[in-house]
Design an enzyme around this catalytic site. Structure first.
Site, PDB file in Angstrom:
ATOM      1  N   GLN A 190      -3.476 -10.776  21.253  1.00 54.44           N
ATOM      2  CA  GLN A 190      -2.177 -11.408  21.536  1.00 54.44           C
ATOM      3  C   GLN A 190      -1.289 -10.420  22.270  1.00 54.44           C
ATOM      4  O   GLN A 190      -0.184 -10.747  22.653  1.00 54.44           O
ATOM      5  CB  GLN A 190      -1.498 -11.803  20.222  1.00 54.44           C
ATOM      6  CG  GLN A 190      -2.302 -12.768  19.391  1.00 54.44           C
ATOM      7  CD  GLN A 190      -1.719 -12.904  17.985  1.00 54.44           C
ATOM      8  OE1 GLN A 190      -0.801 -13.684  17.755  1.00 54.44           O
ATOM      9  NE2 GLN A 190      -2.238 -12.150  17.053  1.00 54.44           N
ATOM     10  N   SER A 240       0.665 -10.723  12.229  1.00 57.41           N
ATOM     11  CA  SER A 240       1.293 -11.450  11.124  1.00 57.41           C
ATOM     12  C   SER A 240       0.694 -12.849  11.036  1.00 57.41           C
ATOM     13  O   SER A 240       0.918 -13.555  10.052  1.00 57.41           O
ATOM     14  CB  SER A 240       2.810 -11.520  11.330  1.00 57.41           C
ATOM     15  OG  SER A 240       3.101 -12.087  12.585  1.00 57.41           O
ATOM     16  N   HIS A 276      -1.848 -13.959  25.561  1.00 61.81           N
ATOM     17  CA  HIS A 276      -0.423 -14.024  25.903  1.00 61.81           C
ATOM     18  C   HIS A 276      -0.085 -13.333  27.220  1.00 61.81           C
ATOM     19  O   HIS A 276       1.055 -12.949  27.451  1.00 61.81           O
ATOM     20  CB  HIS A 276       0.415 -13.437  24.755  1.00 61.81           C
ATOM     21  CG  HIS A 276       0.358 -14.262  23.501  1.00 61.81           C
ATOM     22  ND1 HIS A 276       0.623 -13.754  22.251  1.00 61.81           N
ATOM     23  CD2 HIS A 276       0.061 -15.566  23.306  1.00 61.81           C
ATOM     24  CE1 HIS A 276       0.487 -14.718  21.349  1.00 61.81           C
ATOM     25  NE2 HIS A 276       0.141 -15.819  21.963  1.00 61.81           N
TER      26      HIS A 276
END
Ligand code: NAD
Length: 248
Positions: A102, A189, A120
């Protein structure tokens, strides 16, 4: 040295296909701030809606361009850490290994990882905000600079909140999650979808899912193994344990 459960190493040693998802935490030990951590995360100091949305860029392109220029400079000064290096090494140990990130910092590639799936985008690329055309050269003197073809403003080639992920990258990541024997999450996360779905897809498909994070995450409750430690310590320990089992 971090103690890796023998059962985990056994699963890893038997795995043919391995997929890995990394998030901002894997670069924390390189000095790159994460996003959501309460004290040190970027979103403790900045509001995502001011900096990481198409609307923010329309409203104040200079602010957004300058923030990304600051992050680009920060990352250029950073070095890959032992976590990045362990994953680059791990790629050579398996028949099929997919690294999905990411992160937009390029540190995996600088550590030697190949064919990284960037969900991303990347700070290293820019494109025309109007036409989407990639632009190879970073013009230095404007903020934001303008497209040599149409004159529209240039923007970082990253995925902002509210934008679609690149379709091919997401499809390749889904395929890897579906097909792997072991799925490793490191430093995320796991709250930003669709990336956060990948470990759950792997779990449903029967893979052993491992989460590496010094903090307790929602994902940790659902995975096969949760290893609470920094990825720059845990991943090298995991690689060493794997090599020891295979050697002996
Ligand atoms: P995050 O900040 O949400 O989470 C980072 C995680 O890393 C935390 O759970 C933290 O406990 C953990 N961590 C901290 N130090 C660690 C260490 N040494 N080793 C292992 N783990 C450690 O980041 P995320 O999960 O990557 O967030 C999801 C993604 O959302 C981001 O990667 C980012 O690409 C994306 N996002 C993009 C923008 C944008 O500007 N386009 C904005 C916000 C989020």
């Amino acid at each position: 040295m971090f103690d890796i459960p023998p059962k985990l190493i056994d699963k890893l040693a038997r795995a043919r296909r391995v997929a890995v998802l990394t998030g901002a935490g894997i670069s924390a030990e390189s000095g790159v701030p994460t996003f959501r951590e309460a004290r040190t995360g970027l979103w403790a100091r900045y509001r995502p809606e001011d900096l990481a949305t198409p609307e923010a860029f329309e409203r104040d392109p200079k602010l957004v361009w300058d923030w990304y220029a600051w992050r680009r400079a920060l990352v250029a000064d950073a070095q890959p850490n032992p976590g990045h290096h362990a994953l680059a090494e791990m790629q050579t140990r398996f028949e099929d290994f997919t690294l999905i990130t990411q992160n937009v910092d390029g540190l995996h590639q600088r550590a030697g990882s190949r064919d990284v799936i960037e969900l991303h985008g990347s700070l290293a690329r820019i494109r025309c905000a109007r036409e989407g055309t990639p632009v190879a050269v970073f013009p230095a003197d404007e903020s934001p600079p303008h497209c040599p073809c149409c004159g529209g403003p240039l923007r970082p080639d990253v995925v902002w909140f509210g934008e679609m992920l690149p379709i091919e990258a997401l499809a390749a990541a889904n395929d890897a999650a579906m097909a792997c024997d072991v799925f490793l999450c490191a430093g995320t996360s796991a709250v930003v979808f669709p990336a956060a779905d990948l470990p759950l897809i792997a779990l449903r498909a029967g893979a052993t899912v491992i989460d590496i994070n010094p903090a307790e995450t929602e994902l940790a409750e659902r995975v096969s193994f949760a290893l609470h430690g920094p990825s720059g310590v845990v991943l090298p320990a995991m690689l060493a344990a794997l090599d020891a089992v295979r050697a002996g």
